[in-house]
Design an enzyme around this catalytic site. Structure first.
Site, PDB file in Angstrom:
ATOM      1  CG  LEU A 141      -1.977  -1.123   1.266  1.00 35.70           C
ATOM      2  CD1 LEU A 141      -2.850  -0.980   2.497  1.00 35.70           C
ATOM      3  CD2 LEU A 141      -2.818  -1.167   0.005  1.00 35.70           C
ATOM      4  CD  GLU A 180       2.307  -6.098   6.413  1.00 29.45           C
ATOM      5  OE1 GLU A 180       2.652  -4.972   6.814  1.00 29.45           O
ATOM      6  OE2 GLU A 180       1.791  -6.289   5.295  1.00 29.45           O
ATOM      7  CG  HIS A 217       6.112  -2.536   5.992  1.00 36.90           C
ATOM      8  ND1 HIS A 217       6.446  -1.440   5.249  1.00 36.90           N
ATOM      9  CD2 HIS A 217       5.221  -3.233   5.243  1.00 36.90           C
ATOM     10  CE1 HIS A 217       5.786  -1.477   4.085  1.00 36.90           C
ATOM     11  NE2 HIS A 217       5.037  -2.564   4.060  1.00 36.90           N
TER      12      HIS A 217
HETATM   13 CO    CO Z   1       3.803  -3.269   2.572  1.00 39.71          CO
END
Ligand code: CO
Length: 163
Positions: free
Chosen positions: A95, A137, A140
């Site tokens: 995203l 994730e 991230h």
């Molecule tokens: Co991502």
């Protein structure tokens, strides 16, 4: 919540560990879940919504009944404690890098040690799509984007709008 997109330094920083398992943490996780739904994502990490916290939410509820569902997970302070030697290449998107996708090779299976929203210790053994999302994730939370891990010889692919 607004999703931060590249280029942005906030996406390249190691997040702070979650130490307060309070109501505000639960509210943030719920808001992240809504934001993830709004953008049709399968996972969202706190730095993507400008929160400097080792918190990520994951959920996959496909419209098509293809059998695979990943129930809502809110994970704090995750650490990969084991990964399979066997790897696989999958197409990833993010995203925070809208309109693109790319091929990334990662271990097929992982074991993750983490805490839930109450601070209780949890262990997640994952394979397939969940293993893939978890690794994306957790990256991230360590300030790493999938775009830094493309399979050598491949490039980011721009998606045609509307498809
Ligand atoms: Co991502």
């Amino acid at each position: 919540m607004e999703v931060i997109v590249e280029p942005n330094q906030l996406l390249h920083q190691v997040t702070k560990p979650v130490t307060l398992f309070d109501e505000s943490l639960k509210k943030n996780a719920e808001k992240m879940r809504e934001t993830m739904h709004t953008h049709h994502g399968m996972g969202l990490a706190a730095p993507q919504v400008n929160l400097d916290l080792a918190l990520t939410v994951i959920e996959y509820l496909p419209k098509e009944k293809d059998g695979l569902v990943i129930d809502f997970l809110a994970i704090c302070n995750p650490q990969i404690t084991w990964e399979s030697k066997q790897t696989e290449i999958m197409t990833e998107g993010c995203l925070s890098v809208p309109g693109f996708e790319g091929q990334v090779s990662r271990p097929k299976r992982v074991k993750v040690k983490a805490q839930d929203l109450n601070g209780e210790k949890i262990v997640i053994k994952a394979s397939g799509l969940l293993a893939r999302i978890l690794q994306h994730e957790i990256d991230h939370l360590n300030g790493i984007l999938y775009t830094e891990k493309l399979v050598p010889g491949t490039e980011l692919k721009e998606l045609t709008p509307g498809t």
